[in-house]
Design a protein around this motif. Structure first.
Motif, mmCIF file in Angstrom:
data_model
loop_
_atom_site.group_PDB
_atom_site.id
_atom_site.type_symbol
_atom_site.label_atom_id
_atom_site.label_comp_id
_atom_site.label_asym_id
_atom_site.label_seq_id
_atom_site.Cartn_x
_atom_site.Cartn_y
_atom_site.Cartn_z
ATOM 1 N N LEU A 124 0.808 -1.214 0.000
ATOM 2 C CA LEU A 124 0.000 0.000 0.000
ATOM 3 C C LEU A 124 0.850 1.277 0.000
ATOM 4 O O LEU A 124 0.343 2.353 -0.308
ATOM 5 N N LEU A 125 2.125 1.162 0.342
ATOM 6 C CA LEU A 125 2.998 2.335 0.277
ATOM 7 C C LEU A 125 3.242 2.765 -1.165
ATOM 8 O O LEU A 125 3.504 3.940 -1.443
ATOM 9 N N VAL A 126 3.164 1.810 -2.088
ATOM 10 C CA VAL A 126 3.511 2.072 -3.483
ATOM 11 C C VAL A 126 2.602 3.123 -4.122
ATOM 12 O O VAL A 126 3.086 4.124 -4.663
ATOM 13 N N PRO A 127 1.266 2.956 -4.099
ATOM 14 C CA PRO A 127 0.415 3.967 -4.743
ATOM 15 C C PRO A 127 0.522 5.343 -4.093
ATOM 16 O O PRO A 127 0.360 6.360 -4.770
ATOM 17 N N VAL A 128 0.799 5.397 -2.794
ATOM 18 C CA VAL A 128 0.931 6.695 -2.129
ATOM 19 C C VAL A 128 2.156 7.437 -2.664
ATOM 20 O O VAL A 128 2.086 8.621 -3.002
ATOM 21 N N MET A 129 3.306 6.748 -2.761
ATOM 22 C CA MET A 129 4.507 7.402 -3.282
ATOM 23 C C MET A 129 4.350 7.755 -4.754
ATOM 24 O O MET A 129 4.782 8.827 -5.205
ATOM 25 N N ASN A 130 3.718 6.870 -5.525
ATOM 26 C CA ASN A 130 3.532 7.158 -6.948
ATOM 27 C C ASN A 130 2.635 8.373 -7.179
ATOM 28 O O ASN A 130 2.762 9.077 -8.187
ATOM 29 N N LYS A 131 1.744 8.632 -6.242
ATOM 30 C CA LYS A 131 0.853 9.790 -6.357
ATOM 31 C C LYS A 131 1.630 11.098 -6.279
ATOM 32 O O LYS A 131 1.265 12.095 -6.908
ATOM 33 N N GLU A 331 4.835 -5.073 17.557
ATOM 34 C CA GLU A 331 3.508 -5.617 17.869
ATOM 35 C C GLU A 331 2.678 -5.784 16.596
ATOM 36 O O GLU A 331 2.024 -6.801 16.413
ATOM 37 N N CYS A 332 2.694 -4.774 15.734
ATOM 38 C CA CYS A 332 1.989 -4.836 14.455
ATOM 39 C C CYS A 332 2.345 -3.596 13.650
ATOM 40 O O CYS A 332 2.882 -2.622 14.197
ATOM 41 N N TYR A 333 2.064 -3.634 12.359
ATOM 42 C CA TYR A 333 2.237 -2.445 11.527
ATOM 43 C C TYR A 333 0.988 -1.582 11.679
ATOM 44 O O TYR A 333 -0.118 -2.091 11.818
ATOM 45 N N LEU A 334 1.169 -0.263 11.627
ATOM 46 C CA LEU A 334 0.124 0.624 12.122
ATOM 47 C C LEU A 334 -0.417 1.610 11.092
ATOM 48 O O LEU A 334 -1.606 1.602 10.786
ATOM 49 N N GLY A 335 0.431 2.502 10.567
ATOM 50 C CA GLY A 335 -0.107 3.575 9.746
ATOM 51 C C GLY A 335 0.802 4.019 8.624
ATOM 52 O O GLY A 335 1.998 3.708 8.584
ATOM 53 N N ILE A 336 0.208 4.785 7.703
ATOM 54 C CA ILE A 336 0.903 5.278 6.510
ATOM 55 C C ILE A 336 0.835 6.800 6.489
ATOM 56 O O ILE A 336 -0.171 7.403 6.874
ATOM 57 N N ASN A 337 1.915 7.414 6.028
ATOM 58 C CA ASN A 337 1.964 8.861 5.826
ATOM 59 C C ASN A 337 1.368 9.165 4.454
ATOM 60 O O ASN A 337 1.987 8.896 3.424
ATOM 61 N N PHE A 338 0.161 9.732 4.432
ATOM 62 C CA PHE A 338 -0.521 10.003 3.176
ATOM 63 C C PHE A 338 0.015 11.247 2.466
ATOM 64 O O PHE A 338 -0.365 11.516 1.321
ATOM 65 N N LYS A 339 0.878 12.021 3.129
ATOM 66 C CA LYS A 339 1.524 13.179 2.507
ATOM 67 C C LYS A 339 3.033 13.044 2.702
ATOM 68 O O LYS A 339 3.648 13.754 3.499
ATOM 69 N N PRO A 340 3.655 12.132 1.959
ATOM 70 C CA PRO A 340 5.052 11.776 2.224
ATOM 71 C C PRO A 340 6.055 12.897 2.000
ATOM 72 O O PRO A 340 7.162 12.838 2.538
ATOM 73 N N LEU A 341 5.712 13.905 1.227
ATOM 74 C CA LEU A 341 6.655 14.991 0.968
ATOM 75 C C LEU A 341 6.489 16.160 1.934
ATOM 76 O O LEU A 341 7.120 17.207 1.751
ATOM 77 N N SER A 342 5.686 15.995 2.952
ATOM 78 C CA SER A 342 5.522 17.060 3.939
ATOM 79 C C SER A 342 6.796 17.223 4.753
ATOM 80 O O SER A 342 7.645 16.324 4.815
ATOM 81 N N ASN A 343 6.961 18.387 5.371
ATOM 82 C CA ASN A 343 8.128 18.622 6.216
ATOM 83 C C ASN A 343 8.130 17.617 7.367
ATOM 84 O O ASN A 343 7.076 17.241 7.877
#
Length: 606
Positions: A124-131, A331-343
């Motif tokens: 799921l990280l792939v489409p976020v970075m490609n965006k 424990e588990c994987y948790l969340g994704i940064n939906f705005k990866p280029l933010s400061n």
């Protein structure tokens, strides 16, 4: 709970993220129902739920716990008892945490299905970075990835760090190659157990393929900066290998060696000269962009304790964005940064509602826990006197701007478990809240994967000062900070000493003070000592002795910044640059540990 999608299908991936975040409440409800229905008859849940898998019964009866509460159950499984103690699914391995308990890493249960869940998460990280970044399919990633020590438990289960587990799995080695996971490092170099050989070979491969590199990184900012330091130390040798088309004799791992030789292929004096020329300046400012000119960003975790490395990364980066893509734990994987280029200071993570069942304990505005550090129930939480305090809230019930401690109930056998992370709600993506990672609960010092809390620091200092007391010295005050100005970073302790009966401070014996530094290091936990001795990711601990009255000056400064005189307590970790200047301006002696502390791989208690 794991939808199937093609990670190369950008549109499908983004649509899936929209569905997950729009339906966060319903998905969380289904996650809890599935976990409880599957595990209702485990020994652990049976003792609380009495056959009732309803949500209200779960929240009323199942206690919120710390690691020490569930440690006996996990160790029983490690020692050969059945997985059904906590999980209806077979526990297939144990994941060692960088957090510590009793001086040893925590061990977390994991299952085969959980490995699939991690793979789904990575995809799921792939489409976020490609965006946000175009053309990632036109090159490779120079990601520096490493495995760490693992052991076989008495039950035959392997105990290893979560990333080592993933890299050694078929899910990683047989991954379907997409635009996001084509690396300059052959798998053989990542899986090399000798970290020095692994680092050298990965950097060599990255330099040879420099024209194909579109992004660089490591998991943690500290690891990436260690790689830069390593590159500086071995630059001439790396260039010699490139110039001759050979690999240094000390690279003895055969798989590693053969994989690198297949990439080197032939002598390239032109490339070696170019690299040496780019690195020949007085300063390495902007060196990443110079060595890998097509690089679009640096991917490293720069939130939490890793934020201290941001200025150094920016120095080397040449203006490249610093990207933190994900938030996970043992424990588990948790969340994704939906705005990866933010400061980096603005990074927030959206928790994916199908990864686990999430609850949140409110903490006050000073990030102190409202709930005491003991077992407690989620509905009508009470303190030791029976006074009702607070209740844990669900994922979609958190409030904007409020602080919470994260609690997870996982598919792998953790129920209402306090992860120890303090988060702040920064917004919402559709119906899913977004969180900024604030800090780990109780942690005051961290350089790499080490996490030293105030209690452990006090114990270590108390042991060390015993060496001074027969000489008439008293340690009147102390504080600390994580010095990351050099690579690797190291712990610094400020000590205010005096002689009994006088404020005068005679000349200190360097040998005795160096022994004090070593005693502190020997007293810190296994993860710190591993980072110092084996990983060499932490430098020697330093004690800086300050003049009499220094901590009075520190208190005056803190009060001037708004602290209450009546409630003032000496901070055990300093983060203010102004406060550090006050302390450093009064230093009269500097001493460092002259030996590495004892360390051996952890053992499962039997």
């Amino acid at each position: 709970m794991l939808p199937v999608f093609d990670p190369n299908d950008n549109e499908a991936g983004l649509k899936l993220l929209e569905d997950l975040t729009n339906n966060a409440c319903q998905i969380q409800q289904r996650v809890l129902e599935e976990i409880l229905a599957t595990n209702l008859h485990t020994e652990y849940l049976k003792s609380f739920l009495n056959g009732d898998s309803g949500k209200e019964n779960f929240k009323n009866k199942v206690p919120i716990v710390n690691y020490e509460d569930i440690k006996p159950c996990i160790e029983r499984i490690a020692n050969g008892e059945p997985s059904s103690i906590i999980s209806a699914q077979p526990i297939t391995e144990l994941l060692t945490s960088s957090g510590t308990s009793g001086g040893q890493p925590k061990i977390m249960p994991s299952t085969a299905e959980e490995l699939e869940r991690k793979t789904f998460f990575y995809n799921l990280l792939v489409p976020v970075m490609n965006k946000y970044v175009d053309g990632l399919d036109q090159g490779k990633a120079m990601y520096l990835l490493f495995i760490k020590p693992e052991i076989s438990t008495p039950s035959g289960l392997m105990a290893r760090p979560v990333l080592t587990s993933y890299y050694k799995s078929n899910n990683f080695r047989n991954r379907a190659f997409n635009r996001y996971n084509v690396y300059t490092s052959p798998d053989e170099t990542i899986l090399c157990s000798d970290s020095k050989q692994s680092m050298y070979c990965q950097l060599l491969c990255g330099l040879v393929q420099r024209d194909e590199v579109l992004r660089v990184g490591a998991i943690f900012a500290s690891a990436f900066l260690r790689a830069i330091k390593f590159l500086e130390e071995y630059l001439k040798e790396l260039c010699s290998n490139i110039r001759t088309g050979s690999v240094s004799d000390w690279i003895t791992d055969p798989n590693c060696r053969n994989a690198v030789l297949s990439i080197l292929s032939k002598p390239n004096s032109e490339l070696a000269d170019l690299i040496e020329d780019e690195c020949s300046g007085k300063s390495w400012e902007g060196i990443i962009k110079k060595l890998w000119p097509r690089t679009k960003y640096i991917e490293v975790i720069v939130t939490g304790s890793m934020a201290q490395y941001i200025p150094t990364l920016e120095f080397y980066s040449g203006g490249l964005p610093l990207v933190s893509t994900m938030y996970g734990s043992s424990e588990c994987y948790l969340g994704i940064n939906f705005k990866p280029l933010s400061n980096p200071s603005d990074v927030s993570y959206t928790l994916l509602p199908n990864m686990a069942y999430f609850e949140f304990l409110p903490v006050d505005n000073n990030h102190k826990e409202v709930v005491p550090d003991v077992q407690c129930n989620g509905v009508g939480v009470t303190d030791r006197n029976g006074k009702e305090m607070v209740e844990a809230v669900d994922l979609v019930e958190v409030k904007l701007g409020h602080y919470y401690e994260l609690i997870v109930t996982t598919f792998t056998g953790l129920y209402r478990y306090r992860v120890g992370d303090i988060l702040m709600v920064t917004g919402f993506y559709n119906n899913a809240p977004q969180f900024r990672f604030v800090h780990r609960r109780n942690v005051v010092l961290s350089i790499d994967t080490d996490k030293t809390n105030e209690e452990d620091l006090l114990k270590a200092v108390t042991r060390a000062k015993v060496l001074l007391e027969p000489l008439g010295f008293l340690l009147t005050e102390y504080t600390s900070f994580a010095d990351t100005a050099s690579i690797p970073g190291h712990y610094v302790l400020f000590w205010e000493l005096k002689m009994r009966g006088t404020n005068d401070l005679p000349e200190l014996d360097p040998v005795i003070m160096e022994q004090c530094c070593s005693i502190v290091e020997e007293s810190l936990d296994s993860v710190y000592r591993r980072c110092r001795k084996k990983d060499k990711s932490i430098g020697p601990l330093e004690v800086r002795v300050v003049t009499h009255g220094t901590f009075d000056a520190l208190m005056d400064f803190c009060v001037s910044q708004g602290s209450s005189v009546n409630q003032y307590k000496t901070p055990r970790c300093i983060k203010s640059e102004e406060a550090l200047k006050i302390l450093d301006s009064r230093v009269v002696g500097r001493f460092s540990s002259n030996k590495t502390p004892f360390w051996e791989p952890f053992k499962i208690e039997t």
